[in-house]
Design a protein around this motif. Structure first.
Motif, PDB file in Angstrom:
ATOM      1  N   UNK A   1     -23.432  -6.547  46.427  1.00  0.00           N
ATOM      2  CA  UNK A   1     -23.017  -7.274  45.216  1.00  0.00           C
ATOM      3  C   UNK A   1     -22.831  -8.762  45.525  1.00  0.00           C
ATOM      4  N   UNK A   2     -22.211  -9.026  46.679  1.00  0.00           N
ATOM      5  CA  UNK A   2     -21.946 -10.411  47.093  1.00  0.00           C
ATOM      6  C   UNK A   2     -23.270 -11.168  47.276  1.00  0.00           C
ATOM      7  N   UNK A   3     -24.228 -10.512  47.914  1.00  0.00           N
ATOM      8  CA  UNK A   3     -25.534 -11.136  48.175  1.00  0.00           C
ATOM      9  C   UNK A   3     -26.232 -11.491  46.859  1.00  0.00           C
TER      10      UNK A   3
ATOM     11  N   UNK B   1     -14.869  -6.239  41.112  1.00  0.00           N
ATOM     12  CA  UNK B   1     -13.806  -5.234  41.093  1.00  0.00           C
ATOM     13  C   UNK B   1     -13.825  -4.455  39.774  1.00  0.00           C
ATOM     14  N   UNK B   2     -14.042  -5.178  38.679  1.00  0.00           N
ATOM     15  CA  UNK B   2     -14.056  -4.541  37.361  1.00  0.00           C
ATOM     16  C   UNK B   2     -15.250  -3.584  37.223  1.00  0.00           C
ATOM     17  N   UNK B   3     -16.420  -4.068  37.646  1.00  0.00           N
ATOM     18  CA  UNK B   3     -17.630  -3.232  37.510  1.00  0.00           C
ATOM     19  C   UNK B   3     -17.525  -1.986  38.385  1.00  0.00           C
ATOM     20  N   UNK B   4     -17.125  -2.183  39.648  1.00  0.00           N
ATOM     21  CA  UNK B   4     -17.022  -1.034  40.563  1.00  0.00           C
ATOM     22  C   UNK B   4     -15.953  -0.053  40.089  1.00  0.00           C
TER      23      UNK B   4
ATOM     24  N   UNK C   1     -15.049   0.449  36.920  1.00  0.00           N
ATOM     25  CA  UNK C   1     -15.591   1.171  35.758  1.00  0.00           C
ATOM     26  C   UNK C   1     -16.570   2.261  36.171  1.00  0.00           C
ATOM     27  N   UNK C   2     -17.300   2.022  37.269  1.00  0.00           N
ATOM     28  CA  UNK C   2     -18.309   2.990  37.709  1.00  0.00           C
ATOM     29  C   UNK C   2     -17.761   3.966  38.763  1.00  0.00           C
ATOM     30  N   UNK C   3     -16.459   3.918  38.968  1.00  0.00           N
ATOM     31  CA  UNK C   3     -15.816   4.816  39.962  1.00  0.00           C
ATOM     32  C   UNK C   3     -16.351   4.608  41.378  1.00  0.00           C
ATOM     33  N   UNK C   4     -16.711   3.366  41.715  1.00  0.00           N
ATOM     34  CA  UNK C   4     -17.243   3.083  43.058  1.00  0.00           C
ATOM     35  C   UNK C   4     -16.280   2.231  43.884  1.00  0.00           C
ATOM     36  N   UNK C   5     -15.133   1.893  43.306  1.00  0.00           N
ATOM     37  CA  UNK C   5     -14.230   0.956  43.985  1.00  0.00           C
ATOM     38  C   UNK C   5     -13.801   1.478  45.353  1.00  0.00           C
ATOM     39  N   UNK C   6     -13.465   2.786  45.404  1.00  0.00           N
ATOM     40  CA  UNK C   6     -12.992   3.368  46.674  1.00  0.00           C
ATOM     41  C   UNK C   6     -14.104   3.387  47.734  1.00  0.00           C
TER      42      UNK C   6
ATOM     43  N   UNK D   1     -26.879  -0.075  38.894  1.00  0.00           N
ATOM     44  CA  UNK D   1     -26.358  -0.643  37.636  1.00  0.00           C
ATOM     45  C   UNK D   1     -25.415  -1.801  37.930  1.00  0.00           C
ATOM     46  N   UNK D   2     -24.546  -1.587  38.917  1.00  0.00           N
ATOM     47  CA  UNK D   2     -23.577  -2.636  39.271  1.00  0.00           C
ATOM     48  C   UNK D   2     -24.292  -3.904  39.729  1.00  0.00           C
ATOM     49  N   UNK D   3     -25.370  -3.749  40.479  1.00  0.00           N
ATOM     50  CA  UNK D   3     -26.111  -4.920  40.973  1.00  0.00           C
ATOM     51  C   UNK D   3     -26.755  -5.677  39.813  1.00  0.00           C
ATOM     52  N   UNK D   4     -27.160  -4.941  38.778  1.00  0.00           N
ATOM     53  CA  UNK D   4     -27.746  -5.614  37.608  1.00  0.00           C
ATOM     54  C   UNK D   4     -26.667  -6.342  36.814  1.00  0.00           C
ATOM     55  N   UNK D   5     -25.485  -5.720  36.749  1.00  0.00           N
ATOM     56  CA  UNK D   5     -24.423  -6.284  35.894  1.00  0.00           C
ATOM     57  C   UNK D   5     -23.657  -7.427  36.558  1.00  0.00           C
ATOM     58  N   UNK D   6     -23.846  -7.625  37.866  1.00  0.00           N
ATOM     59  CA  UNK D   6     -23.040  -8.627  38.579  1.00  0.00           C
ATOM     60  C   UNK D   6     -23.480 -10.057  38.267  1.00  0.00           C
ATOM     61  N   UNK D   7     -24.699 -10.213  37.749  1.00  0.00           N
ATOM     62  CA  UNK D   7     -25.159 -11.566  37.427  1.00  0.00           C
ATOM     63  C   UNK D   7     -25.541 -11.647  35.953  1.00  0.00           C
TER      64      UNK D   7
END
Lengths: 533, 216
Positions: free
Chosen positions: B98-100, B116-119, B121-126, B145-151
């Protein structure tokens, strides 16, 4: 035939078929000519193997006589015993960390999920492991048997001595086969003991370590003849000494038979509660790694090895990143740090050694061959990062970064490293051969490296197809880029032929090299923009 | 008004086989288009061409008025694509992926809060510090999906985004797509679920044997 052996025998058949296919023999072909070809293969490889071992024998016999002129055969037997013990202790230590019985992912889903009798599984898998690990010991036994015969006939064998050679080899081979089988079965029993039920016997690794320490101490302080080593190693040395004609043959063979019998009995008892699922969990990845290595898929092998090393996760990389094209550099540093290991060091040390070979070669023929190997190694190193990114095609292609910047970000870091390695080679070569003037080579090296990198990158793009990239299969530089790079090197050398090794030659080569850099970089970045054919 | 995504005389052939017969279309902002069709119809080929992963045999593609090949940087800044089988770097954790991407898209301002919000919502934070090769198939798709939504983007392309997701994640995706449409995004997704057209109040395109039927 029980189900376990039914599956295992087919796996062994498939494996044998694979090796036979390399020699051109098709197991599916039932024709008469193919059978004749099989007989020819058996005879050819038997003669070839014996000839190779016979050739090695002379050197071994001379070495043994040089170290211990009075008792060369006794020395050979002691060395065999030490090799056996070292292998056995190492195998025991490995078995205390990971299951000695290796299952593939298919085995894990089929065999390991069934209620098949565990000893049947252990013995079915032991057959192929016994053969693959035993080959080396059998070859050693035949070589030492031949060496014993050669020493006995005084180093001048004739065809009339062939039966004596064969009987000496066979005499040692039989107890070695029994001893190796017994030791391997003990190793497997030890490994099965660790994998009983849910409990992990993590402390088992203490035993091989302690035994190793005792044997080493016995050897260091008493030597081969020390009473301590001799009494400790007796179970292993008795079969070997008898096979070498240094002790009664029958008791030695009985000791070998006892090893085999006790080892298999122990394996039967230990494997009754063997947890196959845990064994499969421990070994299926290494099984894939082994298969990829045998099939020559270095990329897959490297990827599996890396994933094994990385384990499950990592804390965030502390280096702050920069936006835009520099994000690629940030990612590359992160990847290099995580993937750094002995393999990377080895690869760059090969480049260094080959650059030395190019600079110090005694003539242009040797220099040319060394240069070709140097180029091939450089191509692999200079395009490694690019190919890793092309493997992640959907992510990499989507980046809103100009193709030329992407290309520069991919080839610049390994290019700089290649230049530094090359300069180190030039510095060492100057020290080793002070008469050679290499300042021109040092000046031109960055341009040469950049030209080679652009040429190799263009070749990768030229071969890349969307279907392959989407499957994560970026191509490697081909023979064409080797030819192209060879031509580039020759063109760099031409000014030196016309102007000798003066300043004019360097200036012309610099101009030419700069022009080639511009052209090749433009060509490569244009090909990169049109990727996805 | 310039369409968010426009394709003109777009086609993709493999030798003589038309994986995508020549077609032209446009998708405007605030619009969702659901693309349906049997396996092998050419849905993925169309999405791969639109996302620049597959070079079209003919035609042009414009994203936010920028040509995908002649103005690649500007076009790609406005585009996000979620493939059906995402691939990831072995050496980067989910968080570092995500950072990259946030850095590469110049979207690093407020990255941590957004990620943090996206992960979450997608239950990937842990699982943010795990390497994606240790993820399940559904988790890998969620990370895509998270990679698409990060930008930020104007056009979002998704290839069967709900195929391997749990019901909770499917509901999240549908809600998120509605939100994104309301914010002005143009969305094209392929799906085997015809009910999604009604649920999303979307335009429906159908593909069969490489032929695209608009507003089926």
């Amino acid at each position: 035939m029980n189900a376990v052996w039914f599956v295992r025998s087919r796996q062994i058949n498939r494996s044998i078929s694979w090796w036979l296919a390399i020699t051109g023999y098709k197991t599916s072909d039932r024709s008469f000519s193919n059978r004749i070809y099989f007989v020819y293969l058996v005879i050819f490889f038997a003669i070839w193997g014996l000839t190779v071992l016979a050739l090695v024998t002379s050197t071994v016999a001379e070495g043994l006589q040089a170290f211990d002129p009075a008792r060369p055969v006794w020395l050979a037997a002691q060395i065999t015993v030490v090799v056996f013990l070292a292998w056995w202790l190492w195998s025991l230590f490995e078995a205390s960390r990971r299951s000695p019985i290796k299952f593939t992912e298919e085995d894990a889903a089929l065999i390991c999920a069934t209620p098949a009798p565990r000893p049947a599984v252990a013995f079915a898998w032991l057959v192929s492991a016994w053969f693959t690990t035993g080959l080396l010991f059998w070859a050693l036994a035949i070589t030492l048997g031949f060496a014993r015969a050669e020493i006995a006939v005084g180093g001048n064998p004739t065809w009339a001595d062939a039966p004596f050679y064969l009987s000496a080899a066979g005499q040692l081979l039989l107890p070695v086969i029994l001893l190796h089988l017994g030791m391997l079965a003990v190793v497997w029993a030890f490994g099965c003991l660790r994998l009983n039920g849910y409990h992990s016997q993590g402390s088992l690794n203490r035993y091989p370590l302690a035994l190793g320490f005792i044997f080493t101490a016995g050897l260091v302080f008493g030597g081969f003849e020390g009473i301590f080593f001799q009494s400790m190693a007796w179970p292993a040395s008795a079969p070997v000494l008898s096979g070498s004609g240094l002790a009664n043959y029958l008791p030695g063979n009985l000791a070998g038979l006892a090893w085999a019998g006790l080892g298999m009995g122990a394996l039967y008892l230990a494997s009754r509660r063997l947890n196959l699922s845990r064994a499969a969990q421990e070994t299926s990845l290494s099984g894939r790694l082994q298969a990829a290595s045998i099939l020559g898929d270095q990329k897959l092998a490297a990827s599996i090895h890396l994933k094994q090393r990385l384990k499950s996760g990592s804390r965030p990389f502390p280096l702050p990143g920069r936006p835009g094209a520099l994000a690629l550099s940030w990612k590359q540093i992160l990847q290099s740090v995580r993937a750094f290991g002995a393999g990377a060091l080895y690869n760059w040390s090969i480049v260094f050694a080959l650059s030395l070979a190019v600079l110090l070669a005694p003539n242009w023929g040797v220099r040319g061959v060394a240069a070709l190997f140097w180029i091939a190694q450089l191509h692999a190193r200079l395009t490694q990062s690019l190919r890793l990114d092309l493997d992640q095609w959907p992510l990499f292609q989507a980046l809103p970064i100009r193709s030329s910047y992407k290309l520069l970000a991919e080839i610049a870091p390994p290019g700089v490293l290649a230049v530094l390695v090359g300069w180190a080679g030039i510095a060492i070569a100057s020290l080793l051969a002070p008469g050679i003037n290499l300042w021109g080579a040092a000046l031109l090296l960055p341009l040469v490296i950049f030209d080679l990198a652009c040429g190799a990158a263009w070749d990768v793009f030229r071969q890349a197809r969307a279907e392959l990239l989407l499957a994560g299969m970026a191509p490697s530089p081909s023979f064409l880029s080797l030819v192209l790079s060879g031509l580039i090197l020759i063109l760099f050398l031409l000014p030196f032929i016309f102007f000798n090794a003066g300043l004019e030659a360097v200036l012309v080569a610099l101009l030419w090299g700069g022009g080639a850099c511009y052209l090749l970089f433009s060509l490569a970045s244009r090909s990169m923009r049109k990727l996805g054919k | 008004m310039t369409p968010a995504l426009e394709a003109r005389q777009l086609s993709r052939y493999y030798d003589r086989y038309a994986a995508l017969a020549e077609t032209s279309f446009a998708i405007s902002a605030n619009e969702i288009v659901v693309l349906t069709g049997p396996n092998g119809a050419g849905k993925s080929t169309l999405l791969l061409c639109l996302s620049s992963l597959l070079l079209p045999t003919s035609g042009t593609i414009q994203v936010g008025g920028y040509d995908l090949y002649n103005d690649e940087v500007e076009a790609k800044k406005r585009l996000a694509f979620v493939p059906d089988v995402p691939r990831y770097y072995s050496e980067l954790t989910a968080w570092e992926h995500l950072q990259f991407l946030a850095l590469a898209y110049h979207a690093d301002q407020g990255f941590e809060t957004r990620a943090k919000e996206i992960l979450g919502d997608l239950n990937l934070w842990e699982a943010r510090d795990l390497y994606p090769h240790n993820y399940s198939r559904g988790m890998r798709l969620k990370l895509g999906l998270a990679l698409a939504l990060i930008h930020p983007f104007q056009v979002l392309l998704l290839d069967e985004p709900t195929s391997a997701l749990d019901p909770q994640a499917v509901a999240y995706v549908k809600d998120k797509l509605r939100d994104l449409r309301a914010q002005g995004a143009a969305i094209l997704l392929s799906s085997h679920d015809p009910a999604i057209v009604q649920e999303m109040h979307a335009r429906h395109w159908h593909m069969d044997r490489g032929i695209l039927e608009l507003d089926a």
